[in-house]
Design a protein around this motif. Structure first.
Motif, PDB file in Angstrom:
ATOM      1  N   VAL A   1       0.830  -1.212   0.000  1.00  0.00           N
ATOM      2  CA  VAL A   1       0.000   0.000   0.000  1.00  0.00           C
ATOM      3  C   VAL A   1       0.864   1.262   0.000  1.00  0.00           C
ATOM      4  O   VAL A   1       2.094   1.195   0.122  1.00  0.00           O
ATOM      5  CB  VAL A   1      -0.991   0.020   1.196  1.00  0.00           C
TER       6      VAL A   1
ATOM      7  N   LYS B   1      -0.896   1.359   7.411  1.00  0.00           N
ATOM      8  CA  LYS B   1       0.244   0.438   7.329  1.00  0.00           C
ATOM      9  C   LYS B   1       1.511   1.162   6.863  1.00  0.00           C
ATOM     10  O   LYS B   1       2.595   0.965   7.421  1.00  0.00           O
ATOM     11  CB  LYS B   1      -0.078  -0.737   6.383  1.00  0.00           C
TER      12      LYS B   1
ATOM     13  N   ALA C   1      -2.351  -8.647   4.392  1.00  0.00           N
ATOM     14  CA  ALA C   1      -3.702  -8.829   4.920  1.00  0.00           C
ATOM     15  C   ALA C   1      -3.843 -10.305   5.286  1.00  0.00           C
ATOM     16  O   ALA C   1      -3.331 -11.179   4.575  1.00  0.00           O
ATOM     17  CB  ALA C   1      -4.715  -8.442   3.852  1.00  0.00           C
TER      18      ALA C   1
ATOM     19  N   LYS D   1      -4.616 -12.912   2.763  1.00  0.00           N
ATOM     20  CA  LYS D   1      -3.599 -13.390   1.809  1.00  0.00           C
ATOM     21  C   LYS D   1      -2.781 -14.539   2.381  1.00  0.00           C
ATOM     22  O   LYS D   1      -1.885 -15.054   1.720  1.00  0.00           O
ATOM     23  CB  LYS D   1      -2.710 -12.216   1.387  1.00  0.00           C
TER      24      LYS D   1
ATOM     25  N   ARG E   1     -14.089  -7.190  -7.124  1.00  0.00           N
ATOM     26  CA  ARG E   1     -12.704  -7.565  -6.794  1.00  0.00           C
ATOM     27  C   ARG E   1     -12.616  -7.982  -5.321  1.00  0.00           C
ATOM     28  O   ARG E   1     -13.159  -7.306  -4.442  1.00  0.00           O
ATOM     29  CB  ARG E   1     -11.776  -6.366  -7.043  1.00  0.00           C
TER      30      ARG E   1
ATOM     31  N   MET F   1      -9.715  -9.971  -2.320  1.00  0.00           N
ATOM     32  CA  MET F   1      -8.377 -10.506  -2.031  1.00  0.00           C
ATOM     33  C   MET F   1      -8.486 -12.037  -2.128  1.00  0.00           C
ATOM     34  O   MET F   1      -9.601 -12.566  -2.063  1.00  0.00           O
ATOM     35  CB  MET F   1      -7.952 -10.100  -0.613  1.00  0.00           C
TER      36      MET F   1
ATOM     37  N   PHE G   1      -3.938  -6.015  -5.432  1.00  0.00           N
ATOM     38  CA  PHE G   1      -4.318  -4.668  -4.989  1.00  0.00           C
ATOM     39  C   PHE G   1      -3.828  -3.597  -5.973  1.00  0.00           C
ATOM     40  O   PHE G   1      -4.554  -2.662  -6.297  1.00  0.00           O
ATOM     41  CB  PHE G   1      -3.754  -4.411  -3.593  1.00  0.00           C
TER      42      PHE G   1
ATOM     43  N   ASN H   1     -13.159  -2.589   0.213  1.00  0.00           N
ATOM     44  CA  ASN H   1     -11.911  -2.263   0.910  1.00  0.00           C
ATOM     45  C   ASN H   1     -12.193  -1.246   2.008  1.00  0.00           C
ATOM     46  O   ASN H   1     -13.317  -0.747   2.129  1.00  0.00           O
ATOM     47  CB  ASN H   1     -10.837  -1.749  -0.068  1.00  0.00           C
TER      48      ASN H   1
ATOM     49  N   ASN I   1      -7.678   2.582   2.235  1.00  0.00           N
ATOM     50  CA  ASN I   1      -7.151   1.959   1.016  1.00  0.00           C
ATOM     51  C   ASN I   1      -7.847   2.481  -0.240  1.00  0.00           C
ATOM     52  O   ASN I   1      -7.203   2.743  -1.260  1.00  0.00           O
ATOM     53  CB  ASN I   1      -7.309   0.435   1.078  1.00  0.00           C
TER      54      ASN I   1
ATOM     55  N   TYR J   1      -3.755  -6.918   9.280  1.00  0.00           N
ATOM     56  CA  TYR J   1      -2.489  -7.497   8.825  1.00  0.00           C
ATOM     57  C   TYR J   1      -1.790  -8.265   9.929  1.00  0.00           C
ATOM     58  O   TYR J   1      -1.747  -7.811  11.076  1.00  0.00           O
ATOM     59  CB  TYR J   1      -1.528  -6.386   8.402  1.00  0.00           C
TER      60      TYR J   1
HETATM   61  C1  LMR Z   1      -5.874  -5.461  -0.526  1.00  0.00           C
HETATM   62  O1  LMR Z   1      -5.335  -6.255  -1.292  1.00  0.00           O
HETATM   63  O2  LMR Z   1      -6.938  -4.888  -0.758  1.00  0.00           O
HETATM   64  C2  LMR Z   1      -5.194  -5.126   0.771  1.00  0.00           C
HETATM   65  O3  LMR Z   1      -4.661  -6.295   1.278  1.00  0.00           O
HETATM   66  C3  LMR Z   1      -4.095  -4.153   0.578  1.00  0.00           C
HETATM   67  C4  LMR Z   1      -3.430  -3.892   1.892  1.00  0.00           C
HETATM   68  O4  LMR Z   1      -2.326  -4.381   2.095  1.00  0.00           O
HETATM   69  O5  LMR Z   1      -4.057  -3.209   2.699  1.00  0.00           O
END
Ligand code: LMR
Length: 345
Positions: free
Chosen positions: A50, A56, A106, A109, A185, A187, A208, A225, A229, A252
């Motif tokens: 980001v 973050k 995140a 992920k 969209r 994650m 992202f 989101n 973000n 995160y």
């Molecule tokens: C996203 O992919 O939307 C978020 O994980 C991005 C982030 O790191 O906040």
């Protein structure tokens, strides 16, 4: 004999001060760690996807500054923001390989590695930030992130991005049935995919850093989101409708490569751990505040139509999300779900 004695005395008189001065110079001057090479300093490469102007991004910079100050420059945290070093989808593998030492992805992920972590993605799983930190630092939460140890990952904390909102450019969404047919969209997380397919939408797993581009090309209709973000990528400029739904949490895990962590001296580990504890508390406040500020900015810009879900709407959405909870329980058992604060107290 007298002459020899004179020469020895003179030699001693000349050399003793020189030797003393040399000894003093090494003990008096501090080591300037900043002048040391990478192999003499401890370098922690911290990659994230980001912008700098997000909770973050700001916390990563603060962590780097404090560590530098507290270690007199002996430990250097090099922050690579915006996916400049490794893109979304690459950074986790880079950490596992040991090419970088730290990331803060995140939790969604990490669900490819430890699918149970997708408990964090369940819609309306948490009602507020306290419930999230209580859950994550409870025995049940620790058991979840302990599973990452098997993958050479050490969890060093939790940072918030915040609660997610929904945007799209097709129609206003206040009732979940309006999601039907939209390409949204997400994650990479099966639970996030379930969350949208339950209402007939098509979830699209997209990095992202390419969301803006994919929205611009019309390959997707919308996205979910946090406001920090969304605004950091100027997504509101491409979307007509925003729903303040607070339907899910985005946070995160701070991760170190375990092998790297274990070779650090204990005093270095303590310095990093204590600094992270401090930055974590700071980041939690910042994330809350920044999302509130972003909401008023968006309200004032009048650049997107905003819809707010009422408590009554939320109760309906929550009920309609039941199949997503059933899906989670079927896959991973009911223990983690039953321990969610909203069910346990
Ligand atoms: C996203 O992919 O939307 C978020 O994980 C991005 C982030 O790191 O906040």
């Amino acid at each position: 004999m007298k002459r020899l004695f004179g020469i020895v005395l003179l030699t001693l008189l000349i050399f003793i001060p020189i030797i003393l001065a040399a000894c003093q110079s090494t003990s008096e001057y501090p080591i300037d760690y900043e002048q040391l090479g990478e192999d003499e300093r401890i370098v922690i490469r911290f990659s994230h996807v980001v912008g700098e102007d997000t909770p973050k991004g700001m916390a990563a910079r603060k962590f780097a500054e404090l560590v530098k100050e507290r270690s007199d420059g002996q430990i250097e945290v090099q922050v690579f923001s915006n996916g400049t070093l490794y893109k979304d989808g690459e950074e986790l593998n880079a950490l596992l390989r040991g090419d970088i030492q730290m990331i803060a992805p995140a939790t969604s992920k990490l669900t490819n590695l430890v699918p149970e972590i997708s408990i964090m993605d369940l819609p309306y799983a948490f009602r507020n930030y306290d419930e999230i930190s209580d859950y994550i630092f409870s025995d049940i939460g620790k058991a979840l992130f302990d599973k990452l140890k098997n993958h050479n990952l050490r969890v060093a904390g939790l940072w918030h991005s915040g609660f997610k909102q929904l945007s799209n450019n097709i129609r206003p969404i206040t009732h979940f049935s309006a999601l039907d047919g939209l390409r949204i969209r997400i994650m990479p997380s099966d639970i996030l995919a379930e969350q949208f397919s339950t209402f007939g939408a098509s979830p699209k797993r997209i990095d992202f850093n390419t969301v803006f581009n994919q929205l611009q090309k019309g390959n997707i209709d919308g996205q979910e989101n946090t406001l920090s973000n969304i605004t950091s990528k100027n997504l509101t400029s491409l979307q007509n409708y925003l729903t303040i739904s607070n339907h899910g949490y985005l946070g995160y895990f701070l991760l170190f490569n375990s092998e790297f962590w274990e070779i650090l001296d204990e005093d270095v580990q303590i310095l990093l751990t204590e600094t992270l504890e401090e930055v974590q508390l700071w980041e939690w406040e910042l994330a809350k505040q920044m999302n509130e500020e972003k909401l008023s900015e968006i309200e004032n810009c009048e650049c997107i139509e905003i819809h707010y879900l009422s408590d009554k709407d939320i109760a309906l959405w929550e009920e309609a999300f039941e199949p997503v909870y059933t899906y989670y329980k079927k896959q991973y058992g009911s223990k983690n779900v039953d321990a969610l604060p909203k069910f346990s107290h």
